[in-house]
Write a protein that holds these residues in place. Structure first.
Motif, PDB file in Angstrom:
ATOM      1  N   ARG A 137       4.933   3.670  -9.281  1.00  0.00           N
ATOM      2  CA  ARG A 137       5.965   2.628  -9.153  1.00  0.00           C
ATOM      3  C   ARG A 137       6.202   2.273  -7.692  1.00  0.00           C
ATOM      4  O   ARG A 137       6.347   1.100  -7.347  1.00  0.00           O
ATOM      5  CB  ARG A 137       7.284   3.080  -9.793  1.00  0.00           C
ATOM      6  N   GLU A 138       6.249   3.277  -6.833  1.00  0.00           N
ATOM      7  CA  GLU A 138       6.461   3.012  -5.407  1.00  0.00           C
ATOM      8  C   GLU A 138       5.277   2.261  -4.800  1.00  0.00           C
ATOM      9  O   GLU A 138       5.464   1.364  -3.979  1.00  0.00           O
ATOM     10  CB  GLU A 138       6.744   4.312  -4.657  1.00  0.00           C
ATOM     11  N   LEU A 139       4.072   2.628  -5.184  1.00  0.00           N
ATOM     12  CA  LEU A 139       2.892   1.918  -4.692  1.00  0.00           C
ATOM     13  C   LEU A 139       2.892   0.471  -5.175  1.00  0.00           C
ATOM     14  O   LEU A 139       2.508  -0.434  -4.438  1.00  0.00           O
ATOM     15  CB  LEU A 139       1.606   2.626  -5.146  1.00  0.00           C
ATOM     16  N   GLU A 140       3.347   0.273  -6.401  1.00  0.00           N
ATOM     17  CA  GLU A 140       3.419  -1.089  -6.934  1.00  0.00           C
ATOM     18  C   GLU A 140       4.486  -1.892  -6.186  1.00  0.00           C
ATOM     19  O   GLU A 140       4.265  -3.055  -5.844  1.00  0.00           O
ATOM     20  CB  GLU A 140       3.710  -1.064  -8.429  1.00  0.00           C
ATOM     21  N   ALA A 141       5.616  -1.258  -5.906  1.00  0.00           N
ATOM     22  CA  ALA A 141       6.683  -1.935  -5.167  1.00  0.00           C
ATOM     23  C   ALA A 141       6.219  -2.336  -3.766  1.00  0.00           C
ATOM     24  O   ALA A 141       6.663  -3.348  -3.221  1.00  0.00           O
ATOM     25  CB  ALA A 141       7.918  -1.038  -5.079  1.00  0.00           C
ATOM     26  N   GLU A 142       5.318  -1.547  -3.194  1.00  0.00           N
ATOM     27  CA  GLU A 142       4.762  -1.852  -1.871  1.00  0.00           C
ATOM     28  C   GLU A 142       3.653  -2.901  -1.940  1.00  0.00           C
ATOM     29  O   GLU A 142       3.148  -3.336  -0.912  1.00  0.00           O
ATOM     30  CB  GLU A 142       4.193  -0.586  -1.223  1.00  0.00           C
ATOM     31  N   GLY A 143       3.239  -3.256  -3.152  1.00  0.00           N
ATOM     32  CA  GLY A 143       2.182  -4.241  -3.307  1.00  0.00           C
ATOM     33  C   GLY A 143       0.785  -3.680  -3.149  1.00  0.00           C
ATOM     34  O   GLY A 143      -0.180  -4.430  -2.993  1.00  0.00           O
ATOM     35  N   LEU A 144       0.649  -2.350  -3.183  1.00  0.00           N
ATOM     36  CA  LEU A 144      -0.660  -1.736  -2.990  1.00  0.00           C
ATOM     37  C   LEU A 144      -1.442  -1.613  -4.291  1.00  0.00           C
ATOM     38  O   LEU A 144      -2.676  -1.582  -4.274  1.00  0.00           O
ATOM     39  CB  LEU A 144      -0.518  -0.364  -2.339  1.00  0.00           C
ATOM     40  N   ILE A 145      -0.729  -1.500  -5.414  1.00  0.00           N
ATOM     41  CA  ILE A 145      -1.401  -1.459  -6.710  1.00  0.00           C
ATOM     42  C   ILE A 145      -0.703  -2.423  -7.662  1.00  0.00           C
ATOM     43  O   ILE A 145       0.416  -2.871  -7.402  1.00  0.00           O
ATOM     44  CB  ILE A 145      -1.437  -0.041  -7.332  1.00  0.00           C
TER      45      ILE A 145
END
Length: 128
Positions: free
Chosen positions: A61-69
């Protein structure tokens, strides 16, 4: 994602979800994982690492929030397209890389001086 393997140190003061997030972010930012690369399912990675699925889900979820995944129901999680940034805007990338390195170094038990010494060594005389 076939390699490289992620590692989590359960004795580290750095929470496991941050260790996972930092390692994956570093792999993405440095180009070892590229746009479209598929990540393991939350359940599979949790099993592989011996963690609760919620721990891996939080990292994702954090990676998605950062736009990385990006994660799509039924299609899994994949590395996202790099965000459009001006060519001169490297400060945000440097901060992300430094943060990820610091988390990983702390997970190894390194103190501030050891982290700084490692950076100085990595820069070497030609790069400093």
């Amino acid at each position: 994602m076939s390699e490289p393997a992620l590692r989590v140190d359960t004795t580290s003061p750095v929470p496991p979800y941050l260790q996972i997030r930092a390692q994956l972010a570093a792999l993405i930012v440095t180009g070892r994982l590229v746009e479209g690369d598929r990540l393991p399912t939350v359940r599979q990675l949790a099993t592989d690492l011996g963690l609760a699925p919620g721990t891996v889900a939080r990292a994702y979820r954090e990676l998605e929030a950062e736009g990385l995944i990006r994660t799509r129901r039924g299609a899994g999680s994949r590395v996202a397209a790099p965000p459009a940034r001006p060519a001169h805007d490297h400060a945000a990338q440097l901060v992300a890389l430094a943060r990820d390195f610091a988390f990983s170094a702390r997970a190894l038990g390194a103190d501030t001086e050891a982290v700084l010494a490692a950076v100085r060594d990595a820069l070497g005389p030609d790069m400093g």
